[in-house]
Design a protein around this motif. Structure first.
Motif, mmCIF file in Angstrom:
data_model
loop_
_atom_site.group_PDB
_atom_site.id
_atom_site.type_symbol
_atom_site.label_atom_id
_atom_site.label_comp_id
_atom_site.label_asym_id
_atom_site.label_seq_id
_atom_site.Cartn_x
_atom_site.Cartn_y
_atom_site.Cartn_z
ATOM 1 N N THR A 469 0.637 -1.060 -0.326
ATOM 2 C CA THR A 469 -0.335 -0.231 0.032
ATOM 3 C C THR A 469 0.288 1.056 -0.129
ATOM 4 N N GLY A 470 0.379 2.072 0.152
ATOM 5 C CA GLY A 470 1.213 3.962 0.015
ATOM 6 C C GLY A 470 2.260 4.212 -1.761
ATOM 7 N N THR A 471 3.153 3.854 -0.922
ATOM 8 C CA THR A 471 4.506 4.718 -1.838
ATOM 9 C C THR A 471 4.885 3.360 -2.266
ATOM 10 N N GLN A 472 5.058 2.590 -1.084
ATOM 11 C CA GLN A 472 5.616 1.518 -1.555
ATOM 12 C C GLN A 472 5.034 0.294 -2.725
ATOM 13 N N ALA A 473 3.822 0.920 -3.206
ATOM 14 C CA ALA A 473 3.159 0.460 -4.129
ATOM 15 C C ALA A 473 2.840 1.505 -5.628
ATOM 16 N N ILE A 474 4.424 1.082 -6.747
ATOM 17 C CA ILE A 474 4.472 1.477 -7.520
ATOM 18 C C ILE A 474 3.626 1.027 -8.405
ATOM 19 N N THR A 475 2.224 2.070 -8.685
ATOM 20 C CA THR A 475 0.913 2.399 -9.171
ATOM 21 C C THR A 475 1.335 3.077 -10.839
ATOM 22 N N LYS A 476 2.692 4.048 -11.210
ATOM 23 C CA LYS A 476 2.502 4.744 -12.033
ATOM 24 C C LYS A 476 4.050 4.657 -12.890
ATOM 25 N N LEU A 477 3.998 4.873 -13.659
ATOM 26 C CA LEU A 477 4.712 4.190 -14.653
ATOM 27 C C LEU A 477 4.922 5.538 -15.936
ATOM 28 N N SER A 478 6.187 6.579 -15.927
ATOM 29 C CA SER A 478 6.188 7.096 -16.596
ATOM 30 C C SER A 478 7.643 7.535 -17.405
ATOM 31 N N VAL A 479 7.605 7.834 -18.572
ATOM 32 C CA VAL A 479 9.345 7.747 -19.224
ATOM 33 C C VAL A 479 8.974 9.418 -19.380
ATOM 34 N N THR A 480 10.234 10.383 -19.770
ATOM 35 C CA THR A 480 10.140 11.222 -19.890
ATOM 36 C C THR A 480 11.047 12.195 -20.541
ATOM 37 N N GLY A 481 10.757 13.574 -21.574
ATOM 38 C CA GLY A 481 12.122 14.016 -22.452
ATOM 39 C C GLY A 481 11.791 13.055 -23.763
ATOM 40 N N ILE A 482 10.292 12.702 -24.002
ATOM 41 C CA ILE A 482 10.648 12.071 -25.359
ATOM 42 C C ILE A 482 10.913 12.612 -26.663
ATOM 43 N N PRO A 483 12.282 12.334 -27.704
ATOM 44 C CA PRO A 483 11.562 12.650 -28.436
ATOM 45 C C PRO A 483 10.606 12.917 -29.338
ATOM 46 N N ASN A 484 10.426 14.572 -30.054
ATOM 47 C CA ASN A 484 9.240 14.810 -31.172
ATOM 48 C C ASN A 484 9.752 14.542 -32.317
ATOM 49 N N SER A 485 9.594 13.237 -32.470
ATOM 50 C CA SER A 485 10.037 11.970 -33.658
ATOM 51 C C SER A 485 8.567 11.837 -34.277
ATOM 52 N N SER A 486 8.173 12.052 -35.583
ATOM 53 C CA SER A 486 7.729 12.421 -36.430
ATOM 54 C C SER A 486 7.318 10.870 -36.622
ATOM 55 N N GLN A 487 7.836 9.201 -36.179
ATOM 56 C CA GLN A 487 7.563 8.033 -35.844
ATOM 57 C C GLN A 487 7.858 7.519 -34.678
ATOM 58 N N LEU A 488 7.704 8.221 -34.115
ATOM 59 C CA LEU A 488 7.007 7.702 -32.798
ATOM 60 C C LEU A 488 6.557 6.564 -32.584
ATOM 61 N N ARG A 489 6.654 5.260 -31.961
ATOM 62 C CA ARG A 489 6.078 3.970 -31.079
ATOM 63 C C ARG A 489 6.473 3.773 -30.002
ATOM 64 N N ILE A 490 6.109 2.860 -29.165
ATOM 65 C CA ILE A 490 5.590 2.959 -28.156
ATOM 66 C C ILE A 490 4.783 1.707 -27.434
ATOM 67 N N ARG A 491 5.374 0.963 -26.947
ATOM 68 C CA ARG A 491 5.007 -0.761 -26.924
ATOM 69 C C ARG A 491 5.223 -0.788 -25.577
ATOM 70 N N ILE A 492 4.693 -1.657 -24.251
ATOM 71 C CA ILE A 492 5.054 -2.228 -22.956
ATOM 72 C C ILE A 492 4.679 -3.548 -23.043
ATOM 73 N N GLY A 493 5.797 -3.990 -22.193
ATOM 74 C CA GLY A 493 6.285 -5.330 -22.288
ATOM 75 C C GLY A 493 5.442 -6.604 -21.013
ATOM 76 N N LEU A 494 5.084 -7.694 -21.062
ATOM 77 C CA LEU A 494 4.606 -7.982 -20.080
ATOM 78 C C LEU A 494 4.241 -9.532 -19.668
ATOM 79 N N ARG A 495 4.934 -9.444 -18.387
ATOM 80 C CA ARG A 495 5.752 -11.549 -17.865
ATOM 81 C C ARG A 495 5.225 -11.541 -17.226
ATOM 82 N N ASN A 496 4.631 -12.678 -16.294
ATOM 83 C CA ASN A 496 4.917 -13.472 -15.094
ATOM 84 C C ASN A 496 5.072 -14.819 -15.295
ATOM 85 N N ASN A 497 4.889 -15.471 -14.107
ATOM 86 C CA ASN A 497 5.052 -17.369 -14.483
ATOM 87 C C ASN A 497 4.050 -17.552 -13.202
ATOM 88 N N ALA A 498 2.739 -17.855 -13.146
ATOM 89 C CA ALA A 498 1.982 -18.584 -12.471
ATOM 90 C C ALA A 498 0.740 -17.996 -13.471
#
Length: 513
Positions: A469-498
């Motif tokens: 709970t609280g600050t131990q629970a990281i619930t917001k992810l962000s990357v800043t300062g991304i360049p203003n590319s005309s070909q910008l593409r972003i993906r989120i990767g996911l993995r678990n084992n159960a």
């Protein structure tokens, strides 16, 4: 028998001691050293191939005679080359045809004598000579041989100004009969003054947007082939494409130009003055078309995704492993799930979850967002989303450090990606089976200019089934300062084992600040 042999040897010795030798004659002709007399037989000389004769050339003595059995001819070495001793030449002399001059008739130009060499016996072109001449007109008035011009190429000089030039070719080969008959080109000219270099194809590449960099492009040409020196550049701005109030931009004298606030609403033009290192060095300035109007970089939301029923689908999972991906809604059960009674979304009524047991250490499941043209936005772009981790049908299970969520960014439309932020499921040293709801307040952030950053909870407990709970629970992810590319593409990767572990993402935002 011995007597006969002694007699023959004595006769030969006796003949050799005389000034003349006669065979089948007692009275050799007075003009001969050796007189052979027969009505039925002849003299048989050494018979060798043409190749052997050529090999013999380097050591042959003048006057050496052999029979060339390939050419069927008696040949003799004259001290320089083999001569046919019969009624015909060993071969025909080479010829030069199609004699022309290539190049520009200007001072400092390199002219080339072009010709077609041919030899009936295919002897090589290795002894051809050249003579260059100048005259007052195209008819050859006042012909003068250019003394130092004896190679196939000739660089025109000051003495050739307003003159006409001719090249004469004498075909030659070190093998066989040579040289051939001299052939001359037509007169070319008149030779003009050295031409200045020119710049053609002047254009501007890049986007006319504040904060972007424009690049000037051009092709350098010089008629005499003089290499480019340090050409000069300038950039201007004007009110319209007609050049109204066109003004040179102070300090903008490079091949590139960074568009600034003072250019907003204006039109930009690139000029180049070509410079050669020799000859007539400075050419005429040439300019591009006007580019614009320059627009201001804007802020705001570039795209968002809440995974709601009515949302436009701006992502894909195609091409990746998609098992275990599904929309999530409602809440976890009061008992049997952890954290219990927690929404499976952060905004609206739906999230997007991933649950798939795998022991692989390679992420193969991605939510990949469409390529966007972000060039009109500021280059302070932030990508963010909410994330939570749940244990389904188990109050003792959860995420470990092998379970992760990653953010990968491409500025070339997805051809290459760079991982910028990775959320590990549990503390890498001790935490295991951790879970948290969207109500946590912890964040994980990294700058695009930095390498990949791993973040995880600060939990130090070694017990199993830990709810953050609280600050131990990281619930917001962000990357800043991304360049203003005309070909910008972003993906989120996911993995678990159960199968009982569930990642949920929601509230995806790409925002220019």
């Amino acid at each position: 028998m011995k007597k006969k042999l002694i007699i023959v040897i004595a006769a030969i010795y006796s003949c050799m001691t005389l000034a003349q030798v006669g065979i089948n004659t007692q009275t050799p002709h007075p003009s001969s050293l050796l007189d052979l007399n027969s009505d039925t037989k002849g003299l048989l000389l050494p018979r060798i191939t043409t190749a052997a004769a050529n090999n013999l050339s380097s050591t042959a003595s003048e006057g050496l005679v052999v029979f060339d059995k390939d050419k069927k001819a008696f040949i003799g070495w004259d001290g320089t080359k083999w001569q046919n001793l019969g009624y015909e030449e060993i071969n025909t002399v080479p010829s030069a045809t199609n004699v022309t001059i290539g190049g520009n008739y200007t001072i400092g130009s390199v002219l080339t004598g072009n010709y077609t060499f041919s030899d009936a016996e295919s002897n090589p072109d290795n002894a051809t000579t050249f003579v260059w001449r100048r005259a007052d007109d195209a008819t050859g008035s006042n012909i003068a041989t250019i003394g130092s011009a004896t190679s196939q190429n000739y660089t025109t000089g000051a003495s050739d100004l307003n003159k006409f030039i001719q090249v004469c070719v004498t075909p030659g080969s070190l093998v066989g009969a040579s040289p051939g008959i001299q052939k001359c080109s037509a007169w070319g000219g008149p030779v003009g003054a050295n031409q200045a270099p020119v710049a053609t194809g002047v254009t501007i590449s890049g986007n006319a947007i504040q904060g972007q960099t424009l690049t000037g492009n051009y092709t350098y040409n010089d008629a005499e082939g003089n290499a480019q020196g340090i050409s000069t550049f300038r950039w201007t701005r004007s009110d319209d494409t007609s050049g109204t109030n066109e003004t040179t931009i102070a300090g903008a004298n490079g091949i590139t130009y960074a568009v600034g606030p003072g250019d907003v609403g204006k039109y930009i033009k690139f000029y180049v003055t070509p410079i050669a290192i020799s000859g007539t060095t400075t050419g005429a300035e040439a300019g591009s078309a006007f580019k614009g109007p320059v627009i201001n970089l804007i802020t705001g939301t570039i795209f968002s995704q809440g995974f709601e029923t009515g949302d436009t689908v701006n992502y894909t999972t195609s091409g990746f492993f998609t098992g275990g991906l599904n929309f999530t809604s409602g809440t976890t059960a009061a008992s049997g799930d952890a954290p219990a009674s927690s929404p499976l979304f952060s905004t609206g009524s739906r999230g997007y979850g991933y649950s798939n047991p795998t022991t692989s250490t390679v992420t193969s499941t991605y939510v990949e967002f469409n390529t966007v043209d972000a060039s009109s936005y500021t280059n302070n772009i932030t990508f963010s989303f909410d994330v939570a981790a749940f244990s389904i049908a188990s109050t003792t299970n959860g995420m470990e450090s092998s379970d992760l969520v990653s953010v990968e960014i491409s500025t070339d439309g997805g051809a290459t990606y760079a991982t910028k932020l990775t959320l590990l499921g549990g503390n890498s040293s001790s935490g295991s089976n951790v879970r948290w709801a969207f109500t946590g307040t912890g964040t994980g952030t990294n700058s695009y200019s930095s390498s990949n950053l791993n973040v995880s909870s600060s939990n130090t407990s070694t017990s199993s089934g830990i709810t953050f709970t609280g600050t131990q629970a990281i619930t917001k992810l962000s990357v800043t300062g991304i360049p203003n590319s005309s070909q910008l593409r972003i993906r989120i990767g996911l993995r678990n084992n159960a199968a009982s572990e569930l990642w949920v993402i929601d509230n995806v935002q790409l925002v220019a600040l």
